[in-house]
Design a protein around this motif. Sequence first.
Motif, mmCIF file in Angstrom:
data_model
loop_
_atom_site.group_PDB
_atom_site.id
_atom_site.type_symbol
_atom_site.label_atom_id
_atom_site.label_comp_id
_atom_site.label_asym_id
_atom_site.label_seq_id
_atom_site.Cartn_x
_atom_site.Cartn_y
_atom_site.Cartn_z
ATOM 1 N N LYS A 99 1.573 -0.099 -5.797
ATOM 2 C CA LYS A 99 0.127 -0.072 -5.582
ATOM 3 C C LYS A 99 -0.266 -1.214 -4.648
ATOM 4 O O LYS A 99 0.465 -2.203 -4.521
ATOM 5 C CB LYS A 99 -0.621 -0.178 -6.908
ATOM 6 N N SER B 270 -9.640 7.163 -1.750
ATOM 7 C CA SER B 270 -9.976 6.070 -0.857
ATOM 8 C C SER B 270 -10.804 6.599 0.305
ATOM 9 O O SER B 270 -10.705 7.758 0.681
ATOM 10 C CB SER B 270 -8.707 5.382 -0.338
ATOM 11 N N LEU C 14 -4.914 1.650 -5.631
ATOM 12 C CA LEU C 14 -4.326 2.807 -4.973
ATOM 13 C C LEU C 14 -2.894 2.538 -4.521
ATOM 14 O O LEU C 14 -2.471 1.398 -4.372
ATOM 15 C CB LEU C 14 -5.192 3.205 -3.783
ATOM 16 N N ASN D 20 -5.388 9.233 -3.740
ATOM 17 C CA ASN D 20 -4.357 8.425 -4.395
ATOM 18 C C ASN D 20 -3.844 7.242 -3.567
ATOM 19 O O ASN D 20 -3.493 6.212 -4.135
ATOM 20 C CB ASN D 20 -3.158 9.282 -4.821
ATOM 21 N N GLN E 185 -8.342 9.856 -7.848
ATOM 22 C CA GLN E 185 -8.843 8.611 -7.273
ATOM 23 C C GLN E 185 -8.736 8.729 -5.757
ATOM 24 O O GLN E 185 -7.729 9.189 -5.231
ATOM 25 C CB GLN E 185 -8.096 7.381 -7.789
#
Length: 204
Positions: free
Chosen positions: A115, A201, A108, A169, A199
């Motif tokens: 990232k 988290s 992420l 993200n 994506q």
Amino acid sequence: MKKIILFGATGFVGSEILQQAIHRGFHVKTLVRNPAKLKMMHSLLETVLGDVSSLEQVERVLEEDALVVSALSANTIDERITYIENIIKAMNNKGLSRLIVLGGAGILQISETQKLYEGEHFPLELLRFTLGHLGVLAHLKKSGMDYTLVCPPQILPNPATHNYAVHENYAPKGWTINCGDLVHFIMEEVKNNKYIKSQVSISN
């Protein structure tokens, strides 16, 4: 209610997904190498003997209109990529598109240009797992699947509190997530389809 096809049902997170799915009344079908490792038996659970490394066996377990959840772990990058390739190919062959996959927080963003795994303090022992998750993400993005890649930080063997933060993200604000909360989020995503082609988290 749709049937869930669950890969990785005998693992740490997968076994909790299985329990919560059954508790919510879902029919769950699993593909497992060793059915003796399953921690429950139930009338809503169907178990098929097989291995995700075989495209034919993955395709055999899929059903029309089913939703696929993968909580698979892997020892190598190649193994992880083989698993996601087989799942995507089999789903395409069966005309399925909704896929929820367990990944890792290392892939992420921590800024627009960096990232989490690219940061100087990222643990080197986690790098090979993160590279595997990056490969999975690349395959998901080009697959056309309605995927959600769930990217938790360290997973603790604790029950759900229903008190957690979700971010798209970007890496999580906290560095741990209770297994119960992680799976609660996954089951809510099964129901609500809120984070498509994304994506995500999650942390306590």
